[in-house]
Design a protein around this motif. Structure first.
Motif, PDB file in Angstrom:
ATOM      1  N   MET A 152      20.629  -6.081  -5.033  1.00 48.80           N
ATOM      2  CA  MET A 152      19.360  -6.556  -4.481  1.00 48.80           C
ATOM      3  C   MET A 152      19.601  -7.286  -3.177  1.00 48.80           C
ATOM      4  N   LYS A 153      18.923  -6.820  -2.122  1.00 42.58           N
ATOM      5  CA  LYS A 153      19.199  -7.379  -0.801  1.00 42.58           C
ATOM      6  C   LYS A 153      18.087  -8.288  -0.306  1.00 42.58           C
ATOM      7  N   TYR A 154      16.890  -8.147  -0.864  1.00 41.24           N
ATOM      8  CA  TYR A 154      15.736  -8.896  -0.355  1.00 41.24           C
ATOM      9  C   TYR A 154      15.101  -9.717  -1.479  1.00 41.24           C
ATOM     10  N   GLN A 155      14.802 -10.967  -1.153  1.00 42.28           N
ATOM     11  CA  GLN A 155      14.252 -11.890  -2.156  1.00 42.28           C
ATOM     12  C   GLN A 155      12.972 -11.365  -2.795  1.00 42.28           C
ATOM     13  N   SER A 156      12.135 -10.719  -1.963  1.00 43.96           N
ATOM     14  CA  SER A 156      10.820 -10.311  -2.466  1.00 43.96           C
ATOM     15  C   SER A 156      10.908  -9.195  -3.506  1.00 43.96           C
ATOM     16  N   GLN A 157      12.085  -8.573  -3.619  1.00 47.67           N
ATOM     17  CA  GLN A 157      12.244  -7.549  -4.660  1.00 47.67           C
ATOM     18  C   GLN A 157      12.052  -8.132  -6.054  1.00 47.67           C
ATOM     19  N   LYS A 158      12.209  -9.460  -6.137  1.00 49.03           N
ATOM     20  CA  LYS A 158      12.099 -10.129  -7.434  1.00 49.03           C
ATOM     21  C   LYS A 158      10.739  -9.954  -8.101  1.00 49.03           C
ATOM     22  N   VAL A 159       9.684  -9.734  -7.306  1.00 50.24           N
ATOM     23  CA  VAL A 159       8.361  -9.599  -7.930  1.00 50.24           C
ATOM     24  C   VAL A 159       8.340  -8.435  -8.933  1.00 50.24           C
ATOM     25  N   ALA A 160       9.258  -7.505  -8.744  1.00 51.29           N
ATOM     26  CA  ALA A 160       9.323  -6.368  -9.673  1.00 51.29           C
ATOM     27  C   ALA A 160       9.501  -6.840 -11.111  1.00 51.29           C
ATOM     28  N   LEU A 161      10.148  -7.996 -11.252  1.00 47.01           N
ATOM     29  CA  LEU A 161      10.442  -8.495 -12.594  1.00 47.01           C
ATOM     30  C   LEU A 161       9.169  -8.737 -13.415  1.00 47.01           C
ATOM     31  N   TYR A 162       8.121  -9.236 -12.763  1.00 48.85           N
ATOM     32  CA  TYR A 162       6.839  -9.413 -13.462  1.00 48.85           C
ATOM     33  C   TYR A 162       6.402  -8.086 -14.087  1.00 48.85           C
ATOM     34  N   TYR A 163       6.476  -7.057 -13.257  1.00 49.94           N
ATOM     35  CA  TYR A 163       5.980  -5.750 -13.687  1.00 49.94           C
ATOM     36  C   TYR A 163       6.844  -5.161 -14.788  1.00 49.94           C
ATOM     37  N   PHE A 164       8.163  -5.346 -14.647  1.00 51.40           N
ATOM     38  CA  PHE A 164       9.059  -4.822 -15.684  1.00 51.40           C
ATOM     39  C   PHE A 164       8.773  -5.509 -17.020  1.00 51.40           C
ATOM     40  N   ALA A 165       8.582  -6.841 -16.963  1.00 53.39           N
ATOM     41  CA  ALA A 165       8.340  -7.586 -18.198  1.00 53.39           C
ATOM     42  C   ALA A 165       7.015  -7.166 -18.838  1.00 53.39           C
ATOM     43  N   GLY A 166       5.970  -7.087 -18.005  1.00 49.83           N
ATOM     44  CA  GLY A 166       4.668  -6.661 -18.530  1.00 49.83           C
ATOM     45  C   GLY A 166       4.738  -5.265 -19.112  1.00 49.83           C
ATOM     46  N   ALA A 167       5.438  -4.375 -18.421  1.00 51.93           N
ATOM     47  CA  ALA A 167       5.561  -2.994 -18.888  1.00 51.93           C
ATOM     48  C   ALA A 167       6.278  -2.941 -20.230  1.00 51.93           C
ATOM     49  N   LEU A 168       7.351  -3.709 -20.363  1.00 53.25           N
ATOM     50  CA  LEU A 168       8.115  -3.677 -21.620  1.00 53.25           C
ATOM     51  C   LEU A 168       7.274  -4.193 -22.792  1.00 53.25           C
ATOM     52  N   ALA A 169       6.483  -5.244 -22.535  1.00 53.54           N
ATOM     53  CA  ALA A 169       5.626  -5.775 -23.609  1.00 53.54           C
ATOM     54  C   ALA A 169       4.620  -4.714 -24.050  1.00 53.54           C
ATOM     55  N   LEU A 170       4.018  -4.033 -23.079  1.00 52.90           N
ATOM     56  CA  LEU A 170       3.046  -2.994 -23.419  1.00 52.90           C
ATOM     57  C   LEU A 170       3.710  -1.782 -24.066  1.00 52.90           C
TER      58      LEU A 170
END
Lengths: 149, 445
Positions: free
Chosen positions: B1-19
């Motif tokens: 990971m080269k850019y800090q803003s890539q971290k927002v993906a984590l929200y989506y991954f977590a939400g996706a896994l819960a669903l």
């Protein structure tokens, strides 16, 4: 992959070809829409048929049944239910049988799939019957192969 | 990971896994109802359970795609995301909208069309969420480096939004309704979603195998060209028996048969890249999922699609358990595995962990894949028997269903193992494992 195909060429083929095939698809769709409108011209979608379609959607019948083979495969095909209930020969009889069927659910029989009671009004039941009648008269290229649906 | 803003993906991954867990849980409930029909019948009817099962799937796959895009695009564009805050806001809006829809379904608030059950205001909220997303990623790409991967991914994501607009069109004429319903459903899963799939796989191939970008991107264009050249007119295989003209039987049969080609090309592409790269990337689980994705998509979408796509065959199999078998394996192979491949690749990098719990993740892969395959076989056999009894012999639907009970019991068993496998996958991604000896993973990326 072959050296003769460059990345730029592959890209151009992709964009050009996609535009072409999408244009063909749109043209065929336009033609099919005119055919669908012709169906409605020959066999009008009356306010009752439209209301029946709304009843069908309001209770999400398609998430158990199928209609023209599309749906949930848990309960019988209803695109031809009008025919199955003898609507071609005896329209009133089929209508009454359909309404009695709807009112009689759920059967409560242990081990049999249960259809909920939707408490439809007389008007809604008539609308639904009209919708099934209309649907059964659409030319589906002789599908389904058997009246069993 | 080269850019800090890539971290927002984590929200989506977590939400996706819960669903994802919710989706499979409801699937297991449905499998139980099919075997024991009185189960839950008074509490939540089958149709409501099913709309939650299918909607949870669609929402979590889309949420995963959003997450993939937020991770991938800054790295490809070589710039920070246009607005990480907007991305977080978009996540919560989407999650709350999805939750509101599900709660509404339990109270029988829905629009009732298959897969498009969302009430109008939820549909409009989805459009708003999509616009926020597209604005954010498009602005990012515009200010950064433009690669074939971002071009194709953006085209796919814009296509998802554009074709979703057809969900707002619900004419009284059932034939027209069905025709344009497929403009959402088919042009999504056998059209623009394939662009997302191919571009994310291409990204993973560059990262995992180290093969030269020029080669990967040329493959990408060839694959997506095949996808859309066949998939667009392949829509015809849904226009056989819904009141549309007979010529669709020819067009649908020919082009949807060819739809196997892009999936085969993806198998060749991924395996060839791994062989050509010859590099041992430490994240073996991500590679396993990426290869599994192309292989299972080929069988699920390609082979199982072809099984019943020719009009003379589909005349008999249309709307039987054969369709259900194809649906399960195709979604699992093409889109579930794609998302899990990306999550498995990106989550350790975002969380700054070594590749961890790899063994558990791979157990999850094999158990889930085995169980979904077994489910597919059970449903395929059920469908073949059903086709013969109902469509050839003309036995009534309910009589035929009684004959399929054994297959449904096998399916339920497979469903329980699927749930177990999914729990393992989620566990392995979320819960920190014991860090292994450093493998220089961060440097390898």
């Amino acid at each position: 992959m072959s050296e003769t195909l460059t990345k730029a060429a592959a890209r151009n083929i992709f964009y050009g070809g996609t535009a072409f095939f999408f244009a063909v698809f749109v043209a065929l769709t336009v033609h099919s829409v005119s055919k669908a409108n012709a169906i409605a011209a020959a066999n009008p979608v009356t306010p009752s048929v439209a209301a029946g379609k709304h009843v069908w959607e309001k209770h999400s019948c398609i998430n158990c049944h199928t209609l023209m083979g599309e749906g949930a495969y848990y309960a019988p095909e209803l695109g031809n239910v009008w025919v199955r209930f003898g609507g071609k020969e005896d329209a009133n009889g089929a209508r009454e049988a359909l309404k009695a069927w709807m009112k009689g659910q759920p059967s409560g029989v242990e081990g049999r799939r249960q259809m909920p009671q939707f408490n439809l009004t007389e008007t809604e039941l008539d609308n639904l019957a009209d919708f099934f009648k209309w649907t059964s008269e659409v030319d589906t290229q002789n599908w389904p192969p058997k009246v069993s649906g | 990971m080269k850019y800090q803003s890539q971290k927002v993906a984590l929200y989506y991954f977590a939400g996706a896994l819960a669903l994802f867990v919710a989706q499979v849980l409801f699937g297991t409930l449905l499998g139980t109802v099919v075997v024991a029909p009185n189960f839950l019948a008074d509490l939540v009817p089958f149709n409501i359970l099913r709309m939650i099962h299918t909607n949870a799937l669609i929402v979590w796959l889309l949420m995963g795609f959003f997450g993939c895009a937020y991770y991938l695009i800054p790295e490809e564009a070589e710039t920070e995301l246009h607005s990480p805050k907007l991305a977080v806001l978009q996540f919560w809006l989407f999650l709350i909208g999805a939750a509101a829809a599900v709660v509404g379904y339990l109270f029988k608030i829905h629009e009732g069309r298959e897969f498009l059950e969302q009430p109008l205001w939820i549909k409009l909220a989805i459009v708003v969420v999509a616009l926020m997303f597209l604005y954010n990623v498009t602005m990012t790409v515009l200010k950064g480096r433009k690669t074939a991967i971002t071009n194709i991914l953006l085209l796919g994501l814009w296509g998802i939004a554009v074709f979703f607009l057809f969900s707002l069109y619900n004419p009284n004429n059932l034939v027209l309704d069905k025709m344009f319903w497929w403009w959402v459903v088919h042009l999504w899963v056998e059209g623009v979603w394939e662009l997302v799939m191919a571009s994310v796989l291409a990204f993973l191939m560059i990262k995992l195998t180290g093969v030269d970008r020029e080669i990967v991107e040329k493959w990408l264009y060839v694959i997506v060209a095949m996808s859309l050249f066949t998939g667009i007119l392949g829509t015809g295989h849904h226009y056989y028996w819904i009141g549309t003209p007979a010529y669709w039987q020819w067009i649908g049969s020919i082009f949807s048969t060819l739809e196997v080609l892009p999936f085969f090309a993806m198998v060749v592409f991924t395996f060839y890249m791994v062989w050509k790269g010859g590099r041992t990337h430490p994240n073996k689980a991500a590679l396993l999922w990426a290869l599994g994705c192309s292989a299972f998509a080929f069988f699920g979408a390609g082979v199982w699609g072809f099984l019943h796509t020719l009009a003379p065959i589909n005349y008999y199999t249309h709307g039987t358990q054969v369709t259900a078998a194809h649906g399960h394996l195709a979604f699992y192979g093409a889109y579930v595995m794609l998302n899990i491949a990306m999550f498995t690749y990106a989550m350790p990098l975002i969380l700054k962990r070594e590749p961890y719990n790899q063994l558990l993740n791979m157990w999850g892969f094999w158990i889930t894949s085995g169980a979904v395959s077994f489910m597919t076989f059970a449903l395929t056999f059920a469908g073949v028997v059903q086709t013969h009894l109902q469509r050839v012999l003309g036995m009534s639907f309910m009589e035929v269903q009684d004959q399929l009970q054994l297959f449904y019991q096998f399916r339920l068993g497979a469903g329980i193992f699927t749930l177990l496998g999914v729990v393992l996958i989620v566990w392995s991604l979320v819960v920190p494992g014991k860090a292994k000896e450093s493998t220089g993973y961060q440097a390898a990326e």
